[in-house]
Design a protein around this motif. Sequence first.
Motif, mmCIF file in Angstrom:
data_model
loop_
_atom_site.group_PDB
_atom_site.id
_atom_site.type_symbol
_atom_site.label_atom_id
_atom_site.label_comp_id
_atom_site.label_asym_id
_atom_site.label_seq_id
_atom_site.Cartn_x
_atom_site.Cartn_y
_atom_site.Cartn_z
ATOM 1 N N PRO A 1 0.833 -1.205 0.000
ATOM 2 C CA PRO A 1 0.000 0.000 0.000
ATOM 3 C C PRO A 1 0.869 1.257 0.000
ATOM 4 N N VAL A 2 0.544 2.169 -0.882
ATOM 5 C CA VAL A 2 1.294 3.423 -0.975
ATOM 6 C C VAL A 2 0.308 4.576 -1.039
ATOM 7 N N GLU A 3 0.785 5.756 -0.707
ATOM 8 C CA GLU A 3 -0.040 6.952 -0.790
ATOM 9 C C GLU A 3 -0.237 7.289 -2.258
ATOM 10 N N THR A 4 -1.492 7.568 -2.637
ATOM 11 C CA THR A 4 -1.756 7.905 -4.034
ATOM 12 C C THR A 4 -1.411 9.369 -4.262
ATOM 13 N N ARG A 5 -0.356 9.578 -4.976
ATOM 14 C CA ARG A 5 0.116 10.917 -5.320
ATOM 15 C C ARG A 5 0.282 10.954 -6.833
ATOM 16 N N ALA A 6 -0.199 12.004 -7.433
ATOM 17 C CA ALA A 6 -0.142 12.110 -8.892
ATOM 18 C C ALA A 6 1.305 12.200 -9.363
ATOM 19 N N LYS A 7 1.632 11.420 -10.396
ATOM 20 C CA LYS A 7 2.958 11.511 -11.017
ATOM 21 C C LYS A 7 3.104 12.844 -11.715
ATOM 22 N N VAL A 8 2.019 13.266 -12.338
ATOM 23 C CA VAL A 8 2.035 14.529 -13.074
ATOM 24 C C VAL A 8 0.608 15.091 -13.103
ATOM 25 N N ARG A 9 0.516 16.384 -13.034
ATOM 26 C CA ARG A 9 -0.769 17.068 -13.178
ATOM 27 C C ARG A 9 -0.697 17.890 -14.467
ATOM 28 N N LEU A 10 -1.691 17.698 -15.325
ATOM 29 C CA LEU A 10 -1.726 18.389 -16.601
ATOM 30 C C LEU A 10 -3.155 18.485 -17.078
ATOM 31 N N SER A 11 -3.355 18.930 -18.283
ATOM 32 C CA SER A 11 -4.718 19.045 -18.797
ATOM 33 C C SER A 11 -4.953 18.001 -19.883
ATOM 34 N N LEU A 12 -6.116 17.357 -19.813
ATOM 35 C CA LEU A 12 -6.554 16.414 -20.841
ATOM 36 C C LEU A 12 -7.250 17.244 -21.908
ATOM 37 N N GLN A 13 -6.673 17.262 -23.090
ATOM 38 C CA GLN A 13 -7.194 18.112 -24.161
ATOM 39 C C GLN A 13 -8.034 17.269 -25.102
ATOM 40 N N MET A 14 -9.359 17.542 -25.088
ATOM 41 C CA MET A 14 -10.271 16.846 -25.992
ATOM 42 C C MET A 14 -10.347 17.593 -27.327
ATOM 43 N N SER A 15 -10.280 18.910 -27.257
ATOM 44 C CA SER A 15 -10.254 19.787 -28.428
ATOM 45 C C SER A 15 -9.582 21.077 -27.971
ATOM 46 N N PRO A 16 -9.252 21.979 -28.897
ATOM 47 C CA PRO A 16 -8.627 23.233 -28.450
ATOM 48 C C PRO A 16 -9.504 24.026 -27.482
ATOM 49 N N ASP A 17 -10.830 23.804 -27.544
ATOM 50 C CA ASP A 17 -11.747 24.541 -26.678
ATOM 51 C C ASP A 17 -12.107 23.798 -25.399
ATOM 52 N N MET A 18 -11.775 22.510 -25.305
ATOM 53 C CA MET A 18 -12.165 21.718 -24.131
ATOM 54 C C MET A 18 -10.943 21.049 -23.513
ATOM 55 N N GLN A 19 -10.610 21.506 -22.327
ATOM 56 C CA GLN A 19 -9.494 20.929 -21.580
ATOM 57 C C GLN A 19 -9.957 20.650 -20.159
ATOM 58 N N ALA B 1 20.382 24.393 -26.929
ATOM 59 C CA ALA B 1 19.633 24.748 -28.133
ATOM 60 C C ALA B 1 18.946 23.534 -28.738
ATOM 61 N N LEU B 2 19.547 22.357 -28.604
ATOM 62 C CA LEU B 2 18.983 21.138 -29.188
ATOM 63 C C LEU B 2 18.084 20.367 -28.228
ATOM 64 N N MET B 3 17.921 20.864 -27.004
ATOM 65 C CA MET B 3 17.094 20.181 -26.014
ATOM 66 C C MET B 3 15.639 20.171 -26.467
ATOM 67 N N TYR B 4 14.976 19.025 -26.344
ATOM 68 C CA TYR B 4 13.584 18.889 -26.754
ATOM 69 C C TYR B 4 12.689 19.606 -25.743
ATOM 70 N N THR B 5 11.824 20.467 -26.209
ATOM 71 C CA THR B 5 10.874 21.146 -25.337
ATOM 72 C C THR B 5 9.473 20.952 -25.897
ATOM 73 N N CYS B 6 8.505 20.865 -24.991
ATOM 74 C CA CYS B 6 7.117 20.711 -25.417
ATOM 75 C C CYS B 6 6.205 21.181 -24.294
ATOM 76 N N ASP B 7 4.948 21.400 -24.624
ATOM 77 C CA ASP B 7 3.951 21.744 -23.619
ATOM 78 C C ASP B 7 3.498 20.463 -22.941
ATOM 79 N N ARG B 8 3.276 20.539 -21.641
ATOM 80 C CA ARG B 8 2.804 19.363 -20.915
ATOM 81 C C ARG B 8 1.299 19.260 -21.099
ATOM 82 N N ALA B 9 0.878 18.285 -21.880
ATOM 83 C CA ALA B 9 -0.544 18.092 -22.136
ATOM 84 C C ALA B 9 -0.788 16.633 -22.494
ATOM 85 N N LEU B 10 -1.980 16.193 -22.214
ATOM 86 C CA LEU B 10 -2.426 14.848 -22.579
ATOM 87 C C LEU B 10 -3.524 15.060 -23.606
ATOM 88 N N ILE B 11 -3.262 14.688 -24.852
ATOM 89 C CA ILE B 11 -4.195 14.969 -25.944
ATOM 90 C C ILE B 11 -4.896 13.678 -26.342
#
Length: 173
Positions: A21-39, A118-128
Motif C-alpha cells: 500500500p502506498v499513498e496515491t500521489r499524482a505523477k504529473v498534473r496536466l490538462s486532458l485536451q479533448m479539443s482546443p476549446d475543451m481541456q 539549443a537542441l534540447m527537446y521542449t514541449c507543452d505538458r498536455a495529454l491529448i
Amino acid sequence: GGETPLPRRARPRQCSMSVKPVETRAKVRLSLQMSPDMQIPVGVYSRTTRVSFPTLKRRSKQAASIPSEQRKTDAVVVERTYHVADDPDGPEVVAEDRIKGHRYGQSIVPMSEYDEAALMYTCDRALIALGFAPADSVGPVHSMHQVEAVAADRGDARASAAFDSLVQAMLAE
C-alpha cells in the motif's frame, strides 16, 4: 472435521506478486485536451509499478583480504582521469578545458553546453485525446508493465463533473 490442505497447483503464487500500500500521489498534473476549446485538469497516477531486486554493490577482493582494523572500506571507487588522445602519458586535462563529444561515424563532434541547450527537446505538458477504442480491443498485453490511471484533479468540482461526463459517454458508446 480437520481441514485438508489445498493441492500445490491450487495454491496462489504468493512469491511472484505482492501488494504494497502506498499513498496515491499524482505523477504529473496536466490538462486532458479533448479539443482546443475543451481541456480538463487531470492527474496521472501509477496503478502498478515494477519492483526489482536491489543491485549488488561492487566490492574489491584485494581490499577484503586486508584485516578490517586496517581497512577503511572494500567498496570499489572509480577514479577517472582525462588525457589528450595524442599524448596519453601527458598531463591531465582539467575540467574547464573538457567538452562533451558525440560519435558521428568515425569522428567525434564537439558539443558545448550552449549547443546542448539549443537542441534540447521542449514541449507543452498536455495529454491529448486522439481517439477512443472499445474496451474489448484492449488486451491483457497492454497492462503487463506499468499501468497508469487518469483521474480528474482533486478538489476541482468542474473538472470532476467534466471527466465523469466523459467517462459516462465512453461507457455508453
